[in-house]
Design a protein around this motif. Structure first.
Motif, PDB file in Angstrom:
ATOM      1  N   TYR A  72       0.826  -1.207   0.000  1.00  0.00           N
ATOM      2  CA  TYR A  72       0.000   0.000   0.000  1.00  0.00           C
ATOM      3  C   TYR A  72       0.864   1.263   0.000  1.00  0.00           C
ATOM      4  O   TYR A  72       0.544   2.247  -0.686  1.00  0.00           O
ATOM      5  CB  TYR A  72      -0.926   0.015   1.214  1.00  0.00           C
ATOM      6  CG  TYR A  72      -2.190  -0.786   1.044  1.00  0.00           C
ATOM      7  CD1 TYR A  72      -3.026  -0.586  -0.055  1.00  0.00           C
ATOM      8  CD2 TYR A  72      -2.573  -1.733   1.989  1.00  0.00           C
ATOM      9  CE1 TYR A  72      -4.196  -1.313  -0.198  1.00  0.00           C
ATOM     10  CE2 TYR A  72      -3.742  -2.473   1.839  1.00  0.00           C
ATOM     11  CZ  TYR A  72      -4.547  -2.249   0.747  1.00  0.00           C
ATOM     12  OH  TYR A  72      -5.711  -2.971   0.598  1.00  0.00           O
ATOM     13  N   GLN A  75       2.146   1.761  -3.460  1.00  0.00           N
ATOM     14  CA  GLN A  75       1.086   2.261  -4.331  1.00  0.00           C
ATOM     15  C   GLN A  75       0.864   3.754  -4.117  1.00  0.00           C
ATOM     16  O   GLN A  75       0.766   4.521  -5.090  1.00  0.00           O
ATOM     17  CB  GLN A  75      -0.217   1.517  -4.041  1.00  0.00           C
ATOM     18  CG  GLN A  75      -0.255   0.096  -4.541  1.00  0.00           C
ATOM     19  CD  GLN A  75      -1.535  -0.573  -4.110  1.00  0.00           C
ATOM     20  OE1 GLN A  75      -2.605  -0.247  -4.612  1.00  0.00           O
ATOM     21  NE2 GLN A  75      -1.442  -1.494  -3.172  1.00  0.00           N
ATOM     22  N   PHE A  79       1.132   6.460  -7.002  1.00  0.00           N
ATOM     23  CA  PHE A  79      -0.055   7.180  -7.442  1.00  0.00           C
ATOM     24  C   PHE A  79       0.113   8.687  -7.257  1.00  0.00           C
ATOM     25  O   PHE A  79      -0.242   9.475  -8.133  1.00  0.00           O
ATOM     26  CB  PHE A  79      -1.285   6.692  -6.680  1.00  0.00           C
ATOM     27  CG  PHE A  79      -1.607   5.229  -6.864  1.00  0.00           C
ATOM     28  CD1 PHE A  79      -1.078   4.507  -7.931  1.00  0.00           C
ATOM     29  CD2 PHE A  79      -2.419   4.568  -5.960  1.00  0.00           C
ATOM     30  CE1 PHE A  79      -1.362   3.153  -8.104  1.00  0.00           C
ATOM     31  CE2 PHE A  79      -2.718   3.221  -6.119  1.00  0.00           C
ATOM     32  CZ  PHE A  79      -2.188   2.518  -7.192  1.00  0.00           C
ATOM     33  N   PHE A  96      -3.855   7.555 -12.276  1.00  0.00           N
ATOM     34  CA  PHE A  96      -3.924   6.533 -11.225  1.00  0.00           C
ATOM     35  C   PHE A  96      -4.183   5.156 -11.827  1.00  0.00           C
ATOM     36  O   PHE A  96      -3.526   4.175 -11.466  1.00  0.00           O
ATOM     37  CB  PHE A  96      -5.021   6.889 -10.220  1.00  0.00           C
ATOM     38  CG  PHE A  96      -5.683   5.707  -9.587  1.00  0.00           C
ATOM     39  CD1 PHE A  96      -4.993   4.882  -8.708  1.00  0.00           C
ATOM     40  CD2 PHE A  96      -7.016   5.403  -9.866  1.00  0.00           C
ATOM     41  CE1 PHE A  96      -5.608   3.773  -8.127  1.00  0.00           C
ATOM     42  CE2 PHE A  96      -7.635   4.306  -9.297  1.00  0.00           C
ATOM     43  CZ  PHE A  96      -6.937   3.485  -8.421  1.00  0.00           C
ATOM     44  N   ALA A  97      -5.137   5.067 -12.761  1.00  0.00           N
ATOM     45  CA  ALA A  97      -5.472   3.777 -13.367  1.00  0.00           C
ATOM     46  C   ALA A  97      -4.270   3.187 -14.104  1.00  0.00           C
ATOM     47  O   ALA A  97      -3.979   1.984 -14.003  1.00  0.00           O
ATOM     48  CB  ALA A  97      -6.660   3.934 -14.309  1.00  0.00           C
ATOM     49  N   TYR A 100      -1.730   1.974 -11.609  1.00  0.00           N
ATOM     50  CA  TYR A 100      -2.182   0.731 -10.976  1.00  0.00           C
ATOM     51  C   TYR A 100      -1.707  -0.468 -11.803  1.00  0.00           C
ATOM     52  O   TYR A 100      -1.192  -1.445 -11.270  1.00  0.00           O
ATOM     53  CB  TYR A 100      -3.706   0.759 -10.890  1.00  0.00           C
ATOM     54  CG  TYR A 100      -4.328  -0.318 -10.037  1.00  0.00           C
ATOM     55  CD1 TYR A 100      -4.855  -0.021  -8.792  1.00  0.00           C
ATOM     56  CD2 TYR A 100      -4.428  -1.629 -10.486  1.00  0.00           C
ATOM     57  CE1 TYR A 100      -5.451  -0.998  -8.007  1.00  0.00           C
ATOM     58  CE2 TYR A 100      -5.014  -2.618  -9.712  1.00  0.00           C
ATOM     59  CZ  TYR A 100      -5.525  -2.291  -8.474  1.00  0.00           C
ATOM     60  OH  TYR A 100      -6.102  -3.272  -7.710  1.00  0.00           O
ATOM     61  N   PHE A 111       1.792  -6.893  -5.295  1.00  0.00           N
ATOM     62  CA  PHE A 111       0.414  -6.812  -5.780  1.00  0.00           C
ATOM     63  C   PHE A 111      -0.381  -8.006  -5.239  1.00  0.00           C
ATOM     64  O   PHE A 111      -1.487  -7.846  -4.717  1.00  0.00           O
ATOM     65  CB  PHE A 111       0.410  -6.791  -7.302  1.00  0.00           C
ATOM     66  CG  PHE A 111      -0.953  -6.703  -7.927  1.00  0.00           C
ATOM     67  CD1 PHE A 111      -1.570  -5.471  -8.103  1.00  0.00           C
ATOM     68  CD2 PHE A 111      -1.621  -7.842  -8.359  1.00  0.00           C
ATOM     69  CE1 PHE A 111      -2.828  -5.378  -8.687  1.00  0.00           C
ATOM     70  CE2 PHE A 111      -2.872  -7.764  -8.939  1.00  0.00           C
ATOM     71  CZ  PHE A 111      -3.482  -6.524  -9.113  1.00  0.00           C
ATOM     72  N   VAL A 134      -4.118   5.309   1.009  1.00  0.00           N
ATOM     73  CA  VAL A 134      -4.338   5.272  -0.439  1.00  0.00           C
ATOM     74  C   VAL A 134      -5.712   5.855  -0.764  1.00  0.00           C
ATOM     75  O   VAL A 134      -5.859   6.693  -1.664  1.00  0.00           O
ATOM     76  CB  VAL A 134      -4.217   3.837  -0.983  1.00  0.00           C
ATOM     77  CG1 VAL A 134      -4.515   3.807  -2.478  1.00  0.00           C
ATOM     78  CG2 VAL A 134      -2.817   3.290  -0.726  1.00  0.00           C
ATOM     79  N   ALA A 160     -10.993   1.666 -10.282  1.00  0.00           N
ATOM     80  CA  ALA A 160     -10.012   0.725  -9.740  1.00  0.00           C
ATOM     81  C   ALA A 160     -10.303  -0.702 -10.204  1.00  0.00           C
ATOM     82  O   ALA A 160      -9.373  -1.466 -10.518  1.00  0.00           O
ATOM     83  CB  ALA A 160     -10.010   0.797  -8.217  1.00  0.00           C
ATOM     84  N   ALA A 163      -9.101  -1.057 -13.781  1.00  0.00           N
ATOM     85  CA  ALA A 163      -7.637  -1.125 -13.817  1.00  0.00           C
ATOM     86  C   ALA A 163      -7.143  -2.473 -13.289  1.00  0.00           C
ATOM     87  O   ALA A 163      -6.207  -3.068 -13.841  1.00  0.00           O
ATOM     88  CB  ALA A 163      -7.040   0.017 -12.992  1.00  0.00           C
ATOM     89  N   HIS A 164      -7.777  -2.968 -12.237  1.00  0.00           N
ATOM     90  CA  HIS A 164      -7.379  -4.257 -11.665  1.00  0.00           C
ATOM     91  C   HIS A 164      -7.580  -5.380 -12.685  1.00  0.00           C
ATOM     92  O   HIS A 164      -6.696  -6.228 -12.876  1.00  0.00           O
ATOM     93  CB  HIS A 164      -8.209  -4.534 -10.413  1.00  0.00           C
ATOM     94  CG  HIS A 164      -7.778  -5.747  -9.663  1.00  0.00           C
ATOM     95  ND1 HIS A 164      -6.851  -5.703  -8.645  1.00  0.00           N
ATOM     96  CD2 HIS A 164      -8.138  -7.058  -9.778  1.00  0.00           C
ATOM     97  CE1 HIS A 164      -6.661  -6.921  -8.167  1.00  0.00           C
ATOM     98  NE2 HIS A 164      -7.433  -7.770  -8.845  1.00  0.00           N
ATOM     99  N   GLU A 186      -1.430   0.196 -19.973  1.00  0.00           N
ATOM    100  CA  GLU A 186      -1.545   1.456 -19.229  1.00  0.00           C
ATOM    101  C   GLU A 186      -2.468   2.419 -19.966  1.00  0.00           C
ATOM    102  O   GLU A 186      -3.330   3.076 -19.354  1.00  0.00           O
ATOM    103  CB  GLU A 186      -0.173   2.098 -19.063  1.00  0.00           C
ATOM    104  CG  GLU A 186       0.727   1.428 -18.062  1.00  0.00           C
ATOM    105  CD  GLU A 186       2.058   2.141 -17.958  1.00  0.00           C
ATOM    106  OE1 GLU A 186       2.254   2.883 -16.985  1.00  0.00           O
ATOM    107  OE2 GLU A 186       2.894   1.991 -18.868  1.00  0.00           O
TER     108      GLU A 186
END
Length: 203
Positions: A72, A75, A79, A96-97, A100, A111, A134, A160, A163-164, A186
């Motif tokens: 975290y 991250q 970010f 941010f995306a 990630y 991760f 975060v 999120a 992106a995940h 990305e």
């Protein structure tokens, strides 16, 4: 002349022991996932006794919680770095995306331990705090686009989640391999985030 006295291994100082166990465990997470090893295996990998981890960690989950906390923190650092250059909340969340996805690609073990270890945050205050940091970075940006707290959280969650999913697909090889695939993914994540925010802005 008497024979030289055999020297015992010096061993790890407390801080080094802790770090050695964390690094060994991170390697094992990378090889087998967060559920694929024991503390005894981590001890052997670190070159310490099987009793050594219990000087620093109550159990394996406590050790994994330390790694997830590191995840975290990493991250948040990443970010913040990509979001700071812009004052446009849409571009901040798009960045941010993308970040990630890059975090998942460049730090796969962190991760996995952060998102797949199934840790109970109520047991680990430091881990819960790191996750909150975060959220504390991202939610104020989302609130610029969706002022109601629930709506801001929902918007951030959708970005999120997209992106995940893209990050996982990339790691599974669905988008190819190498730096070009990472850059393309990305861009996909940033583009998808913008589309989600565009949908959110529609009446």
């Amino acid at each position: 002349m008497s024979p030289p006295t055999a020297r015992r291994p010096v061993g790890h100082h407390h801080g080094n022991l802790r770090n050695a166990l964390l690094e060994a465990s991170l390697e094992l997470v990378g090889e087998r996932g967060p559920h694929g090893f024991t503390l005894a295996e981590a001890s052997r990998r670190a070159g310490v006794s099987v009793a050594a981890p219990y000087k620093h960690f109550a159990d394996r989950d406590a050790l994994l919680a330390q790694l997830a906390t590191r995840g975290y923190h990493e991250q948040r650092t990443r970010f913040a770095a990509v979001m700071n250059p812009s004052e446009d909340p849409v571009e901040q969340l798009a960045s941010f995306a993308a970040a990630y996805v890059r975090f998942a690609a460049e730090e796969p073990a962190l991760f996995d331990v952060t998102f797949n270890a199934g840790l109970d945050k109520s047991r680990f205050a430091e881990l819960a705090s790191a996750g909150d940091e975060v959220a504390g970075l991202l939610l104020p940006v989302a609130r610029q686009l969706a002022p109601a707290p629930d709506a801001a959280f929902d918007l951030l969650l959708r970005i999120a989640a997209a992106a995940h999913g893209l990050a996982v697909f990339l790691r599974q090889g669905l988008f190819g391999m190498g730096s070009a695939a990472l850059s393309d993914t990305e861009a996909k994540a940033a583009r998808t985030a913008r589309e989600i925010m565009g949908q959110n802005a529609r009446p």
